[in-house]
Design a protein around this motif. Structure first.
Motif, PDB file in Angstrom:
ATOM      1  N   THR A 177       0.837  -1.196   0.000  1.00  0.00           N
ATOM      2  CA  THR A 177       0.000   0.000   0.000  1.00  0.00           C
ATOM      3  C   THR A 177       0.872   1.246   0.000  1.00  0.00           C
ATOM      4  OG1 THR A 177      -0.124   0.021   2.423  1.00  0.00           O
ATOM      5  CG2 THR A 177      -1.954  -1.035   1.237  1.00  0.00           C
ATOM      6  N   ALA A 178       0.282   2.344  -0.473  1.00  0.00           N
ATOM      7  CA  ALA A 178       0.886   3.671  -0.368  1.00  0.00           C
ATOM      8  C   ALA A 178      -0.172   4.577   0.243  1.00  0.00           C
ATOM      9  CB  ALA A 178       1.317   4.184  -1.731  1.00  0.00           C
ATOM     10  N   LYS A 179       0.228   5.348   1.250  1.00  0.00           N
ATOM     11  CA  LYS A 179      -0.726   6.182   1.977  1.00  0.00           C
ATOM     12  C   LYS A 179      -0.219   7.617   2.049  1.00  0.00           C
ATOM     13  CE  LYS A 179      -1.907   2.235   4.934  1.00  0.00           C
ATOM     14  NZ  LYS A 179      -1.882   1.667   6.296  1.00  0.00           N
ATOM     15  N   VAL A 181      -0.480  10.634   4.652  1.00  0.00           N
ATOM     16  CA  VAL A 181      -0.793  10.824   6.065  1.00  0.00           C
ATOM     17  C   VAL A 181      -0.721  12.307   6.395  1.00  0.00           C
ATOM     18  CG1 VAL A 181      -0.168  10.217   8.435  1.00  0.00           C
ATOM     19  CG2 VAL A 181       0.188   8.553   6.587  1.00  0.00           C
ATOM     20  N   ASP A 182      -1.820  12.835   6.944  1.00  0.00           N
ATOM     21  CA  ASP A 182      -1.878  14.225   7.370  1.00  0.00           C
ATOM     22  C   ASP A 182      -2.126  14.270   8.867  1.00  0.00           C
ATOM     23  OD1 ASP A 182      -1.800  16.028   4.873  1.00  0.00           O
ATOM     24  OD2 ASP A 182      -3.299  14.533   4.309  1.00  0.00           O
ATOM     25  N   HIS A 183      -1.188  14.861   9.611  1.00  0.00           N
ATOM     26  CA  HIS A 183      -1.326  14.988  11.065  1.00  0.00           C
ATOM     27  C   HIS A 183      -1.675  13.637  11.708  1.00  0.00           C
ATOM     28  CE1 HIS A 183      -1.086  19.347  10.583  1.00  0.00           C
ATOM     29  NE2 HIS A 183      -1.983  19.240   9.624  1.00  0.00           N
ATOM     30  N   ASP A 184      -0.948  12.614  11.307  1.00  0.00           N
ATOM     31  CA  ASP A 184      -1.073  11.262  11.860  1.00  0.00           C
ATOM     32  C   ASP A 184      -2.361  10.545  11.461  1.00  0.00           C
ATOM     33  OD1 ASP A 184       1.403  11.318  13.150  1.00  0.00           O
ATOM     34  OD2 ASP A 184       0.563  12.287  14.925  1.00  0.00           O
ATOM     35  N   GLN A 185      -3.109  11.112  10.515  1.00  0.00           N
ATOM     36  CA  GLN A 185      -4.330  10.469  10.030  1.00  0.00           C
ATOM     37  C   GLN A 185      -4.150  10.104   8.556  1.00  0.00           C
ATOM     38  OE1 GLN A 185      -7.079   9.800  12.041  1.00  0.00           O
ATOM     39  NE2 GLN A 185      -5.806  10.607  13.720  1.00  0.00           N
ATOM     40  N   VAL A 186      -4.491   8.870   8.185  1.00  0.00           N
ATOM     41  CA  VAL A 186      -4.413   8.460   6.786  1.00  0.00           C
ATOM     42  C   VAL A 186      -5.549   9.132   6.026  1.00  0.00           C
ATOM     43  CG1 VAL A 186      -4.523   6.530   5.164  1.00  0.00           C
ATOM     44  CG2 VAL A 186      -3.344   6.257   7.359  1.00  0.00           C
ATOM     45  N   THR A 187      -5.209   9.975   5.049  1.00  0.00           N
ATOM     46  CA  THR A 187      -6.224  10.693   4.284  1.00  0.00           C
ATOM     47  C   THR A 187      -6.388  10.149   2.865  1.00  0.00           C
ATOM     48  OG1 THR A 187      -4.544  12.349   3.678  1.00  0.00           O
ATOM     49  CG2 THR A 187      -5.933  12.817   5.599  1.00  0.00           C
ATOM     50  N   PHE A 188      -5.462   9.297   2.457  1.00  0.00           N
ATOM     51  CA  PHE A 188      -5.581   8.636   1.145  1.00  0.00           C
ATOM     52  C   PHE A 188      -4.801   7.337   1.190  1.00  0.00           C
ATOM     53  CE2 PHE A 188      -4.099   7.539  -3.079  1.00  0.00           C
ATOM     54  CZ  PHE A 188      -5.284   7.585  -3.806  1.00  0.00           C
ATOM     55  N   GLU A 189      -5.336   6.309   0.555  1.00  0.00           N
ATOM     56  CA  GLU A 189      -4.654   5.017   0.509  1.00  0.00           C
ATOM     57  C   GLU A 189      -4.946   4.327  -0.821  1.00  0.00           C
ATOM     58  OE1 GLU A 189      -4.584   0.702   2.903  1.00  0.00           O
ATOM     59  OE2 GLU A 189      -5.392   2.506   3.881  1.00  0.00           O
ATOM     60  N   THR A 190      -3.932   3.707  -1.387  1.00  0.00           N
ATOM     61  CA  THR A 190      -4.100   2.943  -2.614  1.00  0.00           C
ATOM     62  C   THR A 190      -3.238   1.692  -2.569  1.00  0.00           C
ATOM     63  OG1 THR A 190      -3.931   3.022  -5.043  1.00  0.00           O
ATOM     64  CG2 THR A 190      -2.270   4.232  -3.803  1.00  0.00           C
ATOM     65  N   ARG A 191      -3.645   0.679  -3.304  1.00  0.00           N
ATOM     66  CA  ARG A 191      -2.823  -0.516  -3.435  1.00  0.00           C
ATOM     67  C   ARG A 191      -1.547  -0.183  -4.213  1.00  0.00           C
ATOM     68  NH1 ARG A 191      -5.960  -6.159  -4.241  1.00  0.00           N
ATOM     69  NH2 ARG A 191      -7.259  -6.053  -2.367  1.00  0.00           N
ATOM     70  N   SER A 192      -0.518  -0.958  -3.963  1.00  0.00           N
ATOM     71  CA  SER A 192       0.735  -0.754  -4.687  1.00  0.00           C
ATOM     72  C   SER A 192       1.320  -2.087  -5.132  1.00  0.00           C
ATOM     73  CB  SER A 192       1.751   0.000  -3.821  1.00  0.00           C
ATOM     74  OG  SER A 192       2.194  -0.815  -2.750  1.00  0.00           O
ATOM     75  N   VAL A 193       2.210  -1.998  -6.093  1.00  0.00           N
ATOM     76  CA  VAL A 193       3.055  -3.120  -6.519  1.00  0.00           C
ATOM     77  C   VAL A 193       4.479  -2.729  -6.197  1.00  0.00           C
ATOM     78  CG1 VAL A 193       3.978  -4.348  -8.526  1.00  0.00           C
ATOM     79  CG2 VAL A 193       1.516  -3.963  -8.337  1.00  0.00           C
ATOM     80  N   VAL A 194       5.228  -3.631  -5.595  1.00  0.00           N
ATOM     81  CA  VAL A 194       6.612  -3.334  -5.182  1.00  0.00           C
ATOM     82  C   VAL A 194       7.581  -4.229  -5.940  1.00  0.00           C
ATOM     83  CG1 VAL A 194       5.796  -2.603  -2.914  1.00  0.00           C
ATOM     84  CG2 VAL A 194       6.572  -4.965  -3.241  1.00  0.00           C
ATOM     85  N   GLY A 195       8.858  -4.088  -5.624  1.00  0.00           N
ATOM     86  CA  GLY A 195       9.892  -4.848  -6.315  1.00  0.00           C
ATOM     87  C   GLY A 195       9.775  -6.350  -6.122  1.00  0.00           C
ATOM     88  N   ALA A 196      10.118  -7.072  -7.152  1.00  0.00           N
ATOM     89  CA  ALA A 196      10.086  -8.536  -7.094  1.00  0.00           C
ATOM     90  C   ALA A 196      11.170  -9.048  -6.153  1.00  0.00           C
ATOM     91  CB  ALA A 196      10.289  -9.116  -8.495  1.00  0.00           C
ATOM     92  N   ASN A 197      10.946 -10.237  -5.621  1.00  0.00           N
ATOM     93  CA  ASN A 197      11.938 -10.841  -4.715  1.00  0.00           C
ATOM     94  C   ASN A 197      13.033 -11.520  -5.537  1.00  0.00           C
ATOM     95  OD1 ASN A 197      13.219 -11.713  -2.419  1.00  0.00           O
ATOM     96  ND2 ASN A 197      11.901 -13.504  -2.133  1.00  0.00           N
ATOM     97  N   LYS A 198      13.767 -10.678  -6.260  1.00  0.00           N
ATOM     98  CA  LYS A 198      14.880 -11.134  -7.079  1.00  0.00           C
ATOM     99  C   LYS A 198      16.058 -10.196  -6.837  1.00  0.00           C
ATOM    100  CE  LYS A 198      11.852 -12.743 -10.842  1.00  0.00           C
ATOM    101  NZ  LYS A 198      11.498 -12.551 -12.279  1.00  0.00           N
ATOM    102  N   GLU A 199      17.243 -10.715  -7.055  1.00  0.00           N
ATOM    103  CA  GLU A 199      18.434  -9.891  -6.856  1.00  0.00           C
ATOM    104  C   GLU A 199      18.378  -8.662  -7.752  1.00  0.00           C
ATOM    105  OE1 GLU A 199      23.329 -10.226  -6.971  1.00  0.00           O
ATOM    106  OE2 GLU A 199      22.081 -11.988  -7.367  1.00  0.00           O
ATOM    107  N   GLY A 200      18.593  -7.503  -7.163  1.00  0.00           N
ATOM    108  CA  GLY A 200      18.592  -6.264  -7.919  1.00  0.00           C
ATOM    109  C   GLY A 200      17.227  -5.667  -8.160  1.00  0.00           C
TER     110      GLY A 200
END
Length: 407
Positions: A177-179, A181-200
């Motif tokens: 996820t990517a969020k 955060v404003d003043h410790d409150q999550v004001t927007f959130e979306t799903r994310s794709v991150v790096g593969a579990n491969k070298e590099g």
């Protein structure tokens, strides 16, 4: 206690976070001006997350001392409507873990299904209420393993003992996820794709500052991808990856027919590759830049199907966003009355367009397999890169042990 026991990069070279170490002389000054007890109380992070993790650790330690959560559920999977000894074991484990009130139920009924759904939500699983293979694997993890995850999360919070920013962007790699955060409150959130579990390709952990976004971006193909993936393809077929332009050192487009790809290797290939702005661009239609030495940024993607997956580790390291336009609108809302119109007008030109953020926003890429929500609920995620296992081993080598003797 203040900035951790370990040096992150010595544990894993992708944990490149700069730990906010304090001047040693300041500790002596603080100690002289305070009582010993007061001095040590002042050291741990003052974040709500650290306090909630500490409370969760204490709860788990008490449960561990009382015997833990009992025996694992002896089934590969269970579905609503099922009955038998495995269902009773599932019931008992859900009760011990706090997801189900005390019950004598013998069947996998609607109440148990809701309890499974709550467990799934707290574990980053698809909340369908079915104890499938993935859910059962997470359910059967031992209390020791979960307690280790919390101890590691507390060490990580010490590394992160710094001002986050009144407004900041938080990407938990393991939560996909990517969020905002404003003043410790999550004001927007979306799903994310991150790096593969491969070298590099694993996404590194660090903090930086987002300065601008690029609408209709050009994809400047990273050197590693150019020579490791595309050059071999071009050597087999010069017309491969035809959606990419090949350019020389001056940025001029070079005709493929003029290049003998077979005469080059990873070290001496003198060309760059680019993909001009388009709906099919690998970066999608917008990217969000926090310039850093790791060439990591957030961006759109044409591969929307990946966001429906439970585990979303597919990129070369950058963070792909499920709702990039809404993310852009949320950022632009701080500097224009019509963020949607502003964004769409520039998108419609189909030309590359950089938009500076009037107030840059801190970005924190973190990796937490244990974390809490604002209400104190404890959540767990898979250790997708195996980093937390390394951290626990290093902590154990440094003398850290689990608290709460087993009953």
């Amino acid at each position: 206690m203040q900035t951790g026991v370990l040096t992150p990069r010595k544990v894993d070279n992708q944990i490149v976070r700069v730990v906010p170490l304090r001047d040693r002389a300041s500790y002596l000054t603080s100690f002289e001006k305070s009582s010993p007890a007061g001095f040590f109380r002042s050291l741990p992070p003052k974040t709500g997350e650290y306090a909630r993790l500490l409370k969760s650790k204490q709860v788990l330690e008490r449960q561990r001392a009382a015997g833990g959560w009992g025996a694992p559920v002896p089934a590969a999977s269970l579905k609503p409507g099922a009955q038998g000894a495995a269902v009773v074991a599932l019931r008992n484990r859900l009760m011990a873990m706090g997801y189900l009130d005390r019950s004598n139920g013998q069947s996998y009924d609607a109440t148990m299904q809701k309890a499974v759904q709550l467990f799934q939500i707290h574990s980053g699983l698809e909340p369908d209420g079915v104890a499938g293979e993935g859910t059962m694997k997470e359910l059967n993890r031992s209390i020791d393993e979960r307690l280790r995850a919390v101890v590691v999360a507390m060490e990580r919070e010490r590394w992160f003992n710094m001002e986050r920013g009144e407004r900041h962007i938080l990407v938990n790699i393991t939560d996909f996820t990517a969020k905002i955060v404003d003043h410790d409150q999550v004001t927007f959130e979306t799903r994310s794709v991150v790096g593969a579990n491969k070298e590099g390709q694993q996404t590194p952990e660090f903090s930086d500052v987002m300065e601008f976004m690029v609408i209709n971006p050009t994809w400047n193909v990273p050197r590693s991808i150019t020579v490791k993936e595309y050059l071999p393809m071009l050597q087999r077929n010069p017309n491969a990856v035809g959606h990419l332009r090949i350019t020389d050192a001056r940025g001029n487009v070079v005709n493929r027919s003029a290049i003998n790809f077979a005469s080059y290797n990873e070290r001496n290939f003198p060309f760059d590759m680019k993909q001009p702005p388009s709906d099919g661009n690998a970066l999608g239609l917008v990217k969000f830049m926090f310039p850093n030495q790791y060439n990591i940024y957030l961006h759109d993607t044409p591969a929307k199907n990946l966001f429906s997956h439970e585990v979303r580790a597919y990129s070369h390291g950058c963070i792909r966003l499920g709702q990039p336009f809404d993310f852009a609108y949320a950022l632009l809302a701080k500097q224009t009355k019509d963020p949607v119109g502003f964004f769409k007008a520039r998108l419609a030109t189909k030309l590359e367009n950089s938009v500076m953020l009037e107030k840059p926003v801190p970005v924190h890429l973190i990796y937490r397999t244990a974390f809490t929500d604002a209400k104190g609920g404890l959540h767990f995620r898979r250790d997708i890169y195996g980093r937390d296992a390394k951290i626990w081993q290093a902590l154990e080598n440094a003398g850290v042990a689990l608290g709460g003797e087993r009953g």
